[in-house]
Design an enzyme around this catalytic site. Structure first.
Site, short mmCIF file in Angstrom:
data_model
loop_
_atom_site.label_atom_id
_atom_site.label_comp_id
_atom_site.label_asym_id
_atom_site.label_seq_id
_atom_site.Cartn_x
_atom_site.Cartn_y
_atom_site.Cartn_z
N GLU A 239 -0.40 -4.64 -4.26
CA GLU A 239 -1.31 -4.95 -5.36
C GLU A 239 -1.06 -6.34 -5.96
OE1 GLU A 239 -1.32 -1.61 -8.05
OE2 GLU A 239 -2.26 -0.32 -6.54
N GLU A 342 -2.84 2.89 0.28
CA GLU A 342 -2.39 3.73 -0.84
C GLU A 342 -3.56 4.29 -1.62
OE1 GLU A 342 0.54 2.06 -3.62
OE2 GLU A 342 -0.46 3.22 -5.19
#
Length: 491
Positions: A239, A342
């Site tokens: 991220e 994810e």
């Protein structure tokens, strides 16, 4: 909630709950005409449905018949075996420090049951395992593999991982065997390497430490492979556009491109790890095209990149998932792969283990991600405790299986079974096959296994049962799918 003993877990997975009656034969006119494809004799049905005891339950077989031209009033799923697309890599989840901590608190029998549920022959066939490079939020606290300030990496040691995490990964990897896809992601470099001098709350990698951080990846691979765990690859940063209260680090598209181009790619190649796969982005679908364009349009950076990883959390905004962005990347860079790296259901509440919408979020994502060209799909934590952790910043979440550390019970949620409708039946090396539905009320995808066996997954998120025909070439079979249900059709 479903609380199962070790002896009951797979009895439920493999149970047969009877055979539904096929809908009445349609009043049709002429059969479809066409060239001689190999006749299909029967299709086997496996089902999971809300408000029933069906959990990956064997529903028996349906016969194929000569297909008729469908009417506009009817519902059909069309499979064209002549049109094949990406090759399937697998499905799996992450073994984090949190998962390993919960695992260590379960009895030996429940540990074995957990591993069998995911990785065993009677389980759902996971073959992908993700882990973190040192710590992430799902663990008891932050740590790295070096002493603070050691830019030469002289103190590098994965000793913290060898206590609980690596032993669990090893047991899972042994069960998977040669189809194992094991990869790792960093959440943050050590604090001294960052602009904010903190592993938490974002910050960026200081340019003077690009080289040292690249070597950190190399040392991680060396150390894990010395433990007997073959590393398939790494993602550059988990991220990279999210400033989080936990371990996080920001890379602009240009920063990630240059780190890959001038540091990580060359460092791995020089160390003899040029065959390892480097995955860029590892974040949501919303900004994914900008990241792919920036990195893959640089020929040198692109030469080091296997493809793009992505998450699903852009749906926090309440909008529709940006599946079209995945298709755009496939159209623009067909030689680069897509992998879901994810996803989890946020906002843990132990009163809602059976929340069916959690499973349907998975089903919708998996079907649409695969239909958009994705080759592999990785869930987040494979195991969390009765509180949705442990997590050292209280970012508690759901997992497909929870371990109640107070009662030594394994809690299998509907999400576990929905994932299993894909992972249990689709094999590594399968090819996705052209599949479409005549109504938006049904979602579907199909893969053809290396043996030639086909697997079609169908999901109904409505409140009503739906009669439909599976039309494969010139043949069809008829089914009813219950409300809020998933079916896997194997033929």
């Amino acid at each position: 909630m479903i609380r199962l003993t070790c002896t009951l877990i797979f009895a439920l997975i493999l149970s047969s709950c009877g055979t539904e009656q096929a809908p009445e034969a349609r009043e049709m006119s002429a059969p479809l005409e066409g060239g001689g494809s190999t006749p299909l004799s029967a299709v086997r049905v496996f089902a999971t449905a809300e408000n029933t005891d069906k959990r990956l339950s064997d529903e028996g077989q349906r016969a194929f018949e000569t297909a008729n031209q469908p009417l506009e009033t009817e519902v059909a799923i069309f499979v064209n075996p002549e049109q094949k697309f990406q090759t399937y890599l697998g499905v799996g989840g992450a073994i984090t420090d949190a998962a390993a901590e919960v695992f260590s608190k379960m009895s030996p029998a429940k540990q074995e049951a957990l591993l069998e549920a995911y990785f065993g022959e009677e389980g759902i066939g996971y073959n992908i395992i993700r882990t973190s490079i040192h710590s992430c939020d799902f663990g008891l606290g932050s740590h790295t593999y070096i002493e603070e300030g050691d830019s030469a990496l002289a103190t590098f040691s994965i000793a913290p991982d060898t206590v609980k995490r690596i032993p669990m990964i090893k047991r899972a990897a042994e069960m998977v065997g040669e189809d194992l896809v094991f990869y790792a992601s960093p959440w943050s470099p050590p604090a001294f390497m960052k602009t904010n001098q903190n592993m938490l709350y974002g910050g960026s990698l200081l340019p003077e430490f690009y080289g040292a951080w690249a070597q950190y990846f190399v040392k991680f691979i060396e150390a894990y492979e010395a433990q007997g765990l073959p590393v398939w690859g790494v993602t550059i940063q988990n991220e990279p556009m999210a400033v989080q209260r936990w371990e996080s680090c920001i890379y602009t598209a240009e920063q990630e491109r240059d780190f890959l181009k001038f540091h990580l790619g060359p460092a791995m190649e020089a160390a003899g790890y040029g065959d390892k796969n480097i995955v860029v982005w590892d974040h949501n679908r919303d900004l994914i095209t900008h990241r792919a364009n920036t990195i893959f349009e640089d020929s040198v950076a692109a030469s080091y990149a296997w493809g793009t990883g992505f998450h699903w959390y852009e749906t926090w905004t309440g909008g529709l998932p940006k599946y079209d962005n995945l298709k755009l990347i496939q159209e623009s860079f067909p030689d680069k792969k897509l992998m879901f790296t994810e996803g989890c259901q946020e906002g843990f509440d132990s009163a809602h283990y059976e929340r069916w919408s959690n499973a349907e979020r998975y089903g919708n994502s998996m079907i649409n991600d695969f239909n958009s060209g994705t080759v592999g799909w990785t869930d987040w934590n494979i195991l969390l405790d009765e509180g949705g952790g442990p997590n050292h910043v209280e970012n508690f979440c759901f997992a497909p299986i929870h371990g109640d550390t107070q009662t030594d019970a394994l809690i299998l949620t509907p999400t576990y079974y929905y994932i299993g409708h894909f992972s249990k039946f689709i094999e590594p090396g399968a090819r996705r096959v052209s599949t479409s539905a005549s109504r938006s009320t049904l979602e579907s995808t199909t893969f053809e296994n290396p043996s030639g066996e086909k697997v079609t997954v169908v999901m109904n998120r409505t409140d009503d049962p739906i009669d439909y025909a599976l039309m494969v070439g010139e043949q069809e079979a008829n089914f009813t799918i219950l409300p809020h249900a998933m079916q896997t059709l194997v033929y």
